[in-house]
Design an enzyme around this catalytic site. Structure first.
Site, PDB file in Angstrom:
ATOM      1  N   GLU A 146      -7.085  -6.838  -1.288  1.00  0.00           N
ATOM      2  CA  GLU A 146      -7.545  -7.218   0.133  1.00  0.00           C
ATOM      3  C   GLU A 146      -8.882  -6.755   0.216  1.00  0.00           C
ATOM      4  O   GLU A 146      -8.938  -5.755  -0.523  1.00  0.00           O
ATOM      5  CB  GLU A 146      -6.944  -5.958   1.016  1.00  0.00           C
ATOM      6  CG  GLU A 146      -5.414  -6.364   1.637  1.00  0.00           C
ATOM      7  CD  GLU A 146      -5.040  -5.912   2.606  1.00  0.00           C
ATOM      8  OE1 GLU A 146      -5.675  -4.959   3.280  1.00  0.00           O
ATOM      9  OE2 GLU A 146      -3.811  -5.780   2.728  1.00  0.00           O
TER      10      GLU A 146
ATOM     11  N   GLU B 145       0.759  -1.249  -0.203  1.00  0.00           N
ATOM     12  CA  GLU B 145      -0.079  -0.287  -0.257  1.00  0.00           C
ATOM     13  C   GLU B 145       0.845   1.334  -0.457  1.00  0.00           C
ATOM     14  O   GLU B 145       0.312   2.693   0.330  1.00  0.00           O
ATOM     15  CB  GLU B 145      -0.997   0.258   1.191  1.00  0.00           C
ATOM     16  CG  GLU B 145      -1.907  -0.746   1.753  1.00  0.00           C
ATOM     17  CD  GLU B 145      -3.327  -0.722   2.338  1.00  0.00           C
ATOM     18  OE1 GLU B 145      -3.251  -0.092   3.110  1.00  0.00           O
ATOM     19  OE2 GLU B 145      -4.209  -1.193   2.364  1.00  0.00           O
TER      20      GLU B 145
END
Ligand SMILES: *[C@@H]1O[C@H](CO)[C@@H](O)[C@H](O)[C@H]1NC(C)=O
Ligand SMILES: *[C@@H]1O[C@H](CO)[C@@H](O)[C@H](O)[C@H]1NC(C)=O
Ligand SMILES: *[C@@H]1O[C@H](CO)[C@@H](O)[C@H](O)[C@H]1NC(C)=O
Ligand SMILES: *[C@@H]1O[C@H](CO)[C@@H](O)[C@H](O)[C@H]1NC(C)=O
Ligand SMILES: *[C@@H]1O[C@H](CO)[C@@H](O)[C@H](O)[C@H]1NC(C)=O
Ligand SMILES: *[C@@H]1O[C@H](CO)[C@@H](O)[C@H](O)[C@H]1NC(C)=O
Ligand SMILES: *[C@@H]1O[C@H](CO)[C@@H](O)[C@H](O)[C@H]1NC(C)=O
Ligand SMILES: *[C@@H]1O[C@H](CO)[C@@H](O)[C@H](O)[C@H]1NC(C)=O
Ligand SMILES: *[C@@H]1O[C@H](CO)[C@@H](O)[C@H](O)[C@H]1NC(C)=O
Ligand SMILES: CC(=O)N[C@H]1CO[C@H](CO)[C@@H](O)[C@@H]1O
Length: 832
Positions: free
Chosen positions: A247, A178
């Site tokens: 995710e 991320e």
């Protein structure tokens, strides 16, 4: 027969030792050239025990997963520089091999930054304390350490032949994590760092693809992937890469002082179905099993010990029904459409009002999706000359483009209601043993003539960042100084301390003046306490406590914790404040509690415990008791009602921080949950006004089979242990509410059977699990048929149809009849 079996097992063995090729194209991940639909789920190995892994992974497989995904937790593996730990539930190789044994694939997200609501995002604190260090950017000191750790992990995997290219289960790996969310904060250095990460990853030549999640500029051939509640609108940064969702948040984590978030099975299924409607072929549930933040591993600040996440498997490893079952059915169906989804042509039709149809065609076969993203209105879609009713916020799947086989808003899987059952109800024959408590005070630091007695970790004429002094080896750090008061001093009646968090206790001459902790998301605060100083030398000691180091955001690693100052003595003179600043006094630093240093939590540490005069509502008390392990195999929890805040150990294992007295806000909970409309973590919350976490998981493998188990508590704020008790987590009842045309499957957990059918009605029953009601048009036969098929069995399945359960006596539109059932599971009685 025998030959066929022999041949089959020979082939399987052969496959296992043979390398296979993992690659990708614009449509999918390919394995040995074949495009795959892959369902993956996150299970973090340190959030359970090695003993739990086989069952968790097996239930994931049964739930239709192909891949188990995990991060790698650097600070757990390298607590001190170059001192590695891969033992117990940190045995990464064993975890990957367990996945392999179950015949599943693995995805290894090395990071080494993991976020994950894990302490300090997975970074060791000693790393921060190295000179010239800056994390996650073009910084030589950082890049060297990252490379050393990443290389160690890759080599470990390679040494055990765990990559697919070597015949192992690992089909995908991830570098960084991320970073795209925060990269702009790092300017050109950030861009250079991402390039470096990509080159480092590719240099390992592991023979399987690398991904970077939330990284829109991931350099080729690294695949950029999506994380979020919904990823249907995501597209990768190159036409040659598949659309991957690393995710898909199945729920959300909990904070101390927060309510319990839930994400409905309907909404998770909706998000998954839409992702596949719009061309996705790989998706990972974050989390599939959330588990427990044992010890001091939770991040934060203020992430709870439970990391249940409302995942398809609950904290203890039980199936979270109906979520687990509803998704299993979705996986099976989408899998059956693999060829069409990964090879077919796509035609999307937009009907307006957020209604869509998607047709996949491949070699004479076709598969269709009907989507209704309108969050308030059910819709009727005229599709290929047939009318379909598509409920609001749902997707219908028509695997042959004619029959609706699955709708994300219609749940056919069972619901299981879990309860915490305490010891007495299950073992009637046993006398109720009460817990006998022993106790000890955490001794206060002592000073004589301005000198701290015993060893100090450090002395400085300034206030230091707590983690710089402790290396995060403990939550606690003492800041101790002395102040000389002369005849001429005004009456210092208050002390004022500013801290960056998270908890502060103030003592003057050994007596507690008070404590405070950060609240409402403000971890930095200024605390004022009333004090009384004497003439001469006074001892002032501040105990600072952390509750998980931050794990997210640009530069999160240099956010300081602990007492930061100013520290002031305050007097009132003629209604005006007079201040004496002691910020730059000489401070003595002492890391950790005495009880931690001498390991009071170890069962063999028997000396010095008091048996009489059990103190209650006193700060800094250690409590200890022996207990008997609850019988059976159901997961064990300890109810820490009556305690306030601290840590708990069972047989020397730290089961985590507790903060039972931290109640969730009174507001925001609703009695019912509307699954329609975009999810966010403050939607569908429960337990307002109640403790965020009252029950703490005690894995069975921590327990001995006799009555010599030790529970040790360190109580920081002052509580009483009288109400502490052990319980097991059991299925209280199971329910189902299944539409005609489906097969209803009911099951209890292992070693339990369906002992009673409390309600059964086929027709148009009303209500929810626990409050079902019959209606007029029900079949008279449902109860007897179900009793025959299900009683005394661990699981049973029933065709929900007029033919099996009817007649209902009412004329309903096709497939509008439902079977509602409520049943009780009971443990198979075992005679010892
Ligand atoms: C990255 O770091 C190296 C070594 O310190 C330096 O030479 C280079 O200029 C840096 N890159 C950027 C974009 O600042
Ligand atoms: C896509 O579907 C629409 C509506 O069913 C149809 O009119 C159109 O011809 C289809 N497009 C292709 C390329 O088949
Ligand atoms: C949802 O459907 C209703 C009724 O068809 C319509 O009035 C409304 O605009 C729709 N909402 C959206 C966001 O399209
Ligand atoms: C897809 O297949 C259906 C039937 O299988 C056919 O009617 C339709 O024309 C096909 N569409 C395309 C775009 O090939
Ligand atoms: C068992 O239950 C009894 C009665 O509730 C309680 O007094 C006792 O402390 C419990 N024992 C354990 C080990 O939890
Ligand atoms: C923290 O780490 C530093 C550097 O590795 C070391 O010198 C120091 O002794 C450590 N302190 C504690 C309390 O572990
Ligand atoms: C952390 O370090 C960065 C870069 O050195 C700096 O820009 C930032 O302000 C620092 N943040 C804190 C909270 O100290
Ligand atoms: C407080 O006020 C009194 C009377 O006004 C005065 O005599 C005294 O000096 C003042 N004390 C201080 C410390 O200012
Ligand atoms: C404490 O020391 C720091 C650094 O020398 C200085 O900036 C600050 O002003 C001092 N504070 C007081 C209250 O003297
Ligand atoms: C951190 C992050 O990626 N958050 C995203 C989660 O998903 C929602 C809905 O797609 C986005 O709005 C968030 O930005």
């Amino acid at each position: 027969m025998t030959w066929a079996l022999l041949l089959l097992s020979f082939t399987l063995v052969n496959l296992a030792i043979n390398a296979f090729e993992v690659s990708y194209d614009s449509r999918a991940i390919t394995i040995d050239g074949k495009r795959k639909v892959l369902f993956s789920g996150s299970i973090h190995y340190p959030r359970s025990t090695a003993e739990m892994w086989p069952s968790l992974i097996n239930k994931a497989k049964e739930g239709g997963l192909d891949v188990i995904e995990t991060y790698v937790f650097w600070n757990a593996h390298e607590p001190q520089p170059r001192q590695y730990d891969f033992s117990g539930n940190l045995d990464l190789v064993k975890f990957i091999k367990t996945i392999q044994k179950e015949g599943l694939y693995a995805m290894l997200r090395i990071g080494p930054y993991v976020c994950a609501e894990w302490n300090y995002g997975g970074f060791p604190v000693w790393l921060h304390n190295m000179p010239n260090m800056e994390f996650r950017t073009n910084n030589t000191a950082y890049m060297n350490e990252m490379q050393t750790f990443t290389t160690l992990i890759v080599d470990k995997m390679r040494h055990e032949n765990l990559f697919a290219s070597q015949g192992g289960p690992i089909i995908l790996a991830q570098i960084e994590n991320e970073y795209g969310n925060i990269m702009s904060e790092y300017g050109e250095n950030g861009k250079q760092y991402v390039q470096w990460c990509a080159q480092l990853a590719e240099s390992y030549k592991i023979g399987v693809p690398w991904v970077m999640c939330q990284q829109s500029d991931a350099p080729d051939p690294i695949i950029n992937t999506c994380n979020g509640w919904y990823c249907d609108q995501f597209s990768p940064n190159s036409k040659s890469k598949p659309k991957m969702w690393t995710e898909n948040w199945t729920g959300w984590f909990k904070n101390w002082g927060g309510p319990i978030p839930h994400r409905t099975a309907r909404d998770v299924a909706y998000a998954v179905a839409r992702f596949f409607q719009y061309g996705g072929t790989f998706q990972n549930y974050y989390m599939y099993h959330g588990g427990t933040n044992f010890g001091r591993t939770s991040g934060g600040p203020y992430i709870t010990t439970s990391y249940d996440y409302d995942a398809p498997l609950d904290e203890y490893g039980n199936k979270n029904q109906p979520k687990w079952g509803h998704l299993k059915q979705l996986h099976e169906l989408l899998k059956s459409m693999e060829d069409v989804l990964t090879q077919g042509t796509t035609n999307h039709t937009d009907y307006g009002n957020l209604l869509t149809a998607t047709v996949y065609n491949y070699s004479g076969k076709s598969a269709c999706f009907l989507g209704n993203a309108n969050s308030s209105n059910d819709a009727t879609i005229m599709f290929q000359s047939t009318q379909y009713i598509v409920p609001a916020w749902s997707v219908s799947i028509l695997p042959n483009c004619v029959n609706e086989v699955y709708n994300t808003a219609k749940i056919n899987a069972q619901t299981s209601i879990m309860v915490m059952k305490d010891n007495k109800s299950d073992n009637e024959e046993e006398p109720h043993s009460t817990l006998n408590w022993q106790w000890m005070h955490e001794p206060h630091v002592q000073m004589k003539d301005g000198q701290v007695l015993g060893s100090v970790s450090r002395k400085a004429a300034q206030l230091l960042d707590q983690k710089v002094v402790t290396n995060d080896t403990s939550d606690y750090l003492w800041y101790i100084t002395s102040v000389d008061i002369s005849e001429n001093d005004p009456i210092w009646s208050k002390i004022r301390v500013s801290t960056n968090g998270h908890v502060l206790h103030v003592f003057v001459n050994g007596a507690q003046a008070g404590y405070q902790y950060g609240q409402n998301g403000k971890y930095s605060f200024t605390y004022e306490a009333k004090i009384k100083l004497k003439k001469g030398t006074n001892e002032i000691s501040l105990l600072s406590g952390t509750v998980g180091l931050p794990n997210y955001g640009a530069h999160f690693s240099n956010v300081s914790v602990g007492v930061c100052g100013p520290v002031q003595l305050v007097a009132l003179q003629n209604n005006t404040e007079v201040v004496k600043d002691i910020t730059n006094n000489t401070w003595n630093y002492k890391v950790g509690l005495h009880g931690e240093i001498v390991k009071l939590y170890c069962p063999e540490n028997n000396k010095g415990w008091n048996t009489n005069g059990l103190p209650t509502n006193r700060v800094f008390v250690w409590y200890k008791t022996l207990f008997k392990s609850p019988k059976g195999t159901d997961p064990v929890v300890v109810d820490l009602k009556g305690l306030k805040k601290g840590q708990a150990w069972v047989n020397g294992n730290n089961i985590g921080r507790y903060w039972t007295r931290y109640l969730a806000d009174d507001n925001g909970c609703t009695a019912t949950c509307n699954y329609r409309g975009p999810y966010s973590s403050d939607k569908c919350i429960t337990k307002c006004g109640r403790p965020t976490q009252r029950w703490y998981h005690v894995p069975r493998s921590f327990l001995r089979q006799d009555n010599q188990n030790t529970l040790v508590l360190f109580e920081e704020f002052g509580g009483h242990p009288n109400e502490v008790k052990f319980a097991t987590v059991m299925v209280e009842k199971i329910c189902a509410n299944s539409y005609e045309g489906n097969v209803l499957e009911l099951s209890c957990r292992e070693e339990q059977v369906i002992s009673k059918i409390k309600f059964a009605s086929f027709g148009v029953p009303e209500g929810e699990c626990g409050s079902f009601k019959k209606s007029q048009c029900e079949s008279p036969n449902a109860l007897s048929i179900l009793s025959k098929s299900c009683l005394g069995k661990q699981s049973c399945s029933v065709q929900v149809s007029q033919r099996m359960l009817g007649p209902t006596g009412c004329r309903m539109p096709q497939n509008q009849n439902k079977l509602a059932i409520e049943a009780v599971c009971e443990s198979i009685a075992k005679k010892y």
